[in-house]
Design a protein around this motif. Structure first.
Motif, PDB file in Angstrom:
ATOM      1  N   CYS A 101       0.882  -1.167   0.000  1.00 43.64           N
ATOM      2  CA  CYS A 101       0.000   0.000   0.000  1.00 43.64           C
ATOM      3  C   CYS A 101       0.917   1.214   0.000  1.00 43.64           C
ATOM      4  O   CYS A 101       1.511   1.536   1.035  1.00 43.64           O
ATOM      5  N   GLY A 102       1.044   1.835  -1.165  1.00 45.97           N
ATOM      6  CA  GLY A 102       2.044   2.897  -1.271  1.00 45.97           C
ATOM      7  C   GLY A 102       3.401   2.269  -1.033  1.00 45.97           C
ATOM      8  O   GLY A 102       3.715   1.220  -1.576  1.00 45.97           O
ATOM      9  N   GLY A 103       4.202   2.844  -0.188  1.00 54.83           N
ATOM     10  CA  GLY A 103       5.496   2.270   0.150  1.00 54.83           C
ATOM     11  C   GLY A 103       5.449   1.317   1.333  1.00 54.83           C
ATOM     12  O   GLY A 103       6.461   0.752   1.726  1.00 54.83           O
ATOM     13  N   TYR A 104       4.281   1.150   1.920  1.00 56.60           N
ATOM     14  CA  TYR A 104       4.124   0.308   3.102  1.00 56.60           C
ATOM     15  C   TYR A 104       3.897  -1.144   2.703  1.00 56.60           C
ATOM     16  O   TYR A 104       3.366  -1.425   1.639  1.00 56.60           O
ATOM     17  N   THR A 105       4.273  -2.059   3.599  1.00 57.73           N
ATOM     18  CA  THR A 105       4.088  -3.481   3.354  1.00 57.73           C
ATOM     19  C   THR A 105       3.370  -4.117   4.537  1.00 57.73           C
ATOM     20  O   THR A 105       3.766  -3.919   5.694  1.00 57.73           O
ATOM     21  N   LEU A 106       2.334  -4.878   4.235  1.00 59.04           N
ATOM     22  CA  LEU A 106       1.635  -5.671   5.239  1.00 59.04           C
ATOM     23  C   LEU A 106       2.049  -7.114   5.039  1.00 59.04           C
ATOM     24  O   LEU A 106       1.768  -7.715   4.006  1.00 59.04           O
ATOM     25  N   ASP A 107       2.752  -7.673   6.013  1.00 60.95           N
ATOM     26  CA  ASP A 107       3.138  -9.088   5.996  1.00 60.95           C
ATOM     27  C   ASP A 107       2.042  -9.844   6.728  1.00 60.95           C
ATOM     28  O   ASP A 107       1.945  -9.784   7.956  1.00 60.95           O
ATOM     29  N   ILE A 108       1.195 -10.514   5.963  1.00 61.03           N
ATOM     30  CA  ILE A 108       0.032 -11.178   6.551  1.00 61.03           C
ATOM     31  C   ILE A 108       0.442 -12.344   7.441  1.00 61.03           C
ATOM     32  O   ILE A 108      -0.034 -12.472   8.562  1.00 61.03           O
ATOM     33  N   ALA A 109       1.337 -13.185   6.964  1.00 67.47           N
ATOM     34  CA  ALA A 109       1.764 -14.343   7.758  1.00 67.47           C
ATOM     35  C   ALA A 109       2.527 -13.917   9.012  1.00 67.47           C
ATOM     36  O   ALA A 109       2.338 -14.482  10.084  1.00 67.47           O
ATOM     37  N   TRP A 120       3.367  -4.638   9.966  1.00 73.34           N
ATOM     38  CA  TRP A 120       3.179  -3.509   9.052  1.00 73.34           C
ATOM     39  C   TRP A 120       4.489  -2.759   9.033  1.00 73.34           C
ATOM     40  O   TRP A 120       5.041  -2.450  10.089  1.00 73.34           O
ATOM     41  N   GLN A 121       4.994  -2.469   7.848  1.00 71.59           N
ATOM     42  CA  GLN A 121       6.309  -1.840   7.780  1.00 71.59           C
ATOM     43  C   GLN A 121       6.309  -0.656   6.819  1.00 71.59           C
ATOM     44  O   GLN A 121       5.893  -0.768   5.673  1.00 71.59           O
ATOM     45  N   ALA A 122       6.803   0.457   7.328  1.00 69.67           N
ATOM     46  CA  ALA A 122       7.018   1.650   6.511  1.00 69.67           C
ATOM     47  C   ALA A 122       8.395   1.530   5.878  1.00 69.67           C
ATOM     48  O   ALA A 122       9.282   0.854   6.424  1.00 69.67           O
ATOM     49  N   PRO A 135       9.517  -3.099  11.410  1.00 72.93           N
ATOM     50  CA  PRO A 135       8.128  -3.552  11.326  1.00 72.93           C
ATOM     51  C   PRO A 135       7.394  -3.346  12.653  1.00 72.93           C
ATOM     52  O   PRO A 135       7.994  -3.429  13.726  1.00 72.93           O
ATOM     53  N   VAL A 136       6.100  -3.089  12.557  1.00 69.58           N
ATOM     54  CA  VAL A 136       5.249  -2.940  13.735  1.00 69.58           C
ATOM     55  C   VAL A 136       4.403  -4.206  13.852  1.00 69.58           C
ATOM     56  O   VAL A 136       3.725  -4.589  12.896  1.00 69.58           O
ATOM     57  N   ALA A 137       4.453  -4.863  15.003  1.00 69.23           N
ATOM     58  CA  ALA A 137       3.676  -6.083  15.228  1.00 69.23           C
ATOM     59  C   ALA A 137       2.192  -5.749  15.309  1.00 69.23           C
ATOM     60  O   ALA A 137       1.798  -4.732  15.897  1.00 69.23           O
ATOM     61  N   LEU A 138       1.369  -6.596  14.700  1.00 70.12           N
ATOM     62  CA  LEU A 138      -0.076  -6.409  14.680  1.00 70.12           C
ATOM     63  C   LEU A 138      -0.784  -7.617  15.284  1.00 70.12           C
ATOM     64  O   LEU A 138      -0.245  -8.726  15.284  1.00 70.12           O
ATOM     65  N   THR A 139      -1.992  -7.391  15.747  1.00 74.93           N
ATOM     66  CA  THR A 139      -2.831  -8.503  16.196  1.00 74.93           C
ATOM     67  C   THR A 139      -3.447  -9.170  14.971  1.00 74.93           C
ATOM     68  O   THR A 139      -3.377  -8.647  13.854  1.00 74.93           O
ATOM     69  N   ASP A 140      -4.094 -10.306  15.178  1.00 79.21           N
ATOM     70  CA  ASP A 140      -4.791 -10.992  14.088  1.00 79.21           C
ATOM     71  C   ASP A 140      -5.842 -10.082  13.452  1.00 79.21           C
ATOM     72  O   ASP A 140      -5.950  -9.994  12.238  1.00 79.21           O
ATOM     73  N   ARG A 141      -6.633  -9.415  14.281  1.00 76.73           N
ATOM     74  CA  ARG A 141      -7.709  -8.547  13.781  1.00 76.73           C
ATOM     75  C   ARG A 141      -7.148  -7.328  13.053  1.00 76.73           C
ATOM     76  O   ARG A 141      -7.691  -6.914  12.034  1.00 76.73           O
ATOM     77  N   GLU A 142      -6.101  -6.731  13.588  1.00 76.01           N
ATOM     78  CA  GLU A 142      -5.476  -5.586  12.909  1.00 76.01           C
ATOM     79  C   GLU A 142      -4.964  -5.992  11.532  1.00 76.01           C
ATOM     80  O   GLU A 142      -5.152  -5.269  10.549  1.00 76.01           O
ATOM     81  N   THR A 143      -4.349  -7.161  11.466  1.00 80.13           N
ATOM     82  CA  THR A 143      -3.840  -7.668  10.190  1.00 80.13           C
ATOM     83  C   THR A 143      -4.983  -7.898   9.211  1.00 80.13           C
ATOM     84  O   THR A 143      -4.919  -7.486   8.053  1.00 80.13           O
ATOM     85  N   ALA A 144      -6.046  -8.542   9.671  1.00 78.81           N
ATOM     86  CA  ALA A 144      -7.203  -8.823   8.815  1.00 78.81           C
ATOM     87  C   ALA A 144      -7.877  -7.537   8.352  1.00 78.81           C
ATOM     88  O   ALA A 144      -8.281  -7.423   7.190  1.00 78.81           O
ATOM     89  N   LEU A 145      -7.982  -6.550   9.225  1.00 83.58           N
ATOM     90  CA  LEU A 145      -8.617  -5.286   8.870  1.00 83.58           C
ATOM     91  C   LEU A 145      -7.788  -4.535   7.830  1.00 83.58           C
ATOM     92  O   LEU A 145      -8.318  -4.062   6.818  1.00 83.58           O
ATOM     93  N   LEU A 146      -6.490  -4.439   8.046  1.00 85.66           N
ATOM     94  CA  LEU A 146      -5.629  -3.779   7.062  1.00 85.66           C
ATOM     95  C   LEU A 146      -5.662  -4.513   5.726  1.00 85.66           C
ATOM     96  O   LEU A 146      -5.726  -3.879   4.672  1.00 85.66           O
TER      97      LEU A 146
END
Length: 69
Positions: free
Chosen positions: A6-14, A18-20, A25-36
């Motif tokens: 998303c733009g220059g950002y990366t969401l690593d689902i597995a 979330w990384q700028a 990288p910023v650690a996310l919860t399951d729900r945060e990952t699913a929402l993003l």
């Protein structure tokens, strides 16, 4: 690992992070990952409340909840 951009950002689902660009990288919860992931996959289109509740929380269409509020 599956990832979305998303733009220059990366969401690593597995890895659930979330990384700028150039940042740690910023650690996310399951729900945060699913929402993003749902928002990124919508590619600029709006998502209804029902669609978000269904895809992220697996609620039924007629569920009464204030989860998003």
């Amino acid at each position: 690992a599956q990832s979305l951009k998303c733009g220059g950002y990366t969401l690593d689902i597995a890895g659930k992070n979330w990384q700028a660009p150039g940042a740690e990288p910023v650690a996310l919860t399951d729900r945060e990952t699913a929402l993003l992931a749902a928002l990124i996959k919508a590619e600029g289109h709006s998502l209804s409340r029902a669609a978000i509740l269904s895809s992220v929380w697996e609620y039924h269409e007629d569920a009464e909840t204030h989860t998003l509020e």
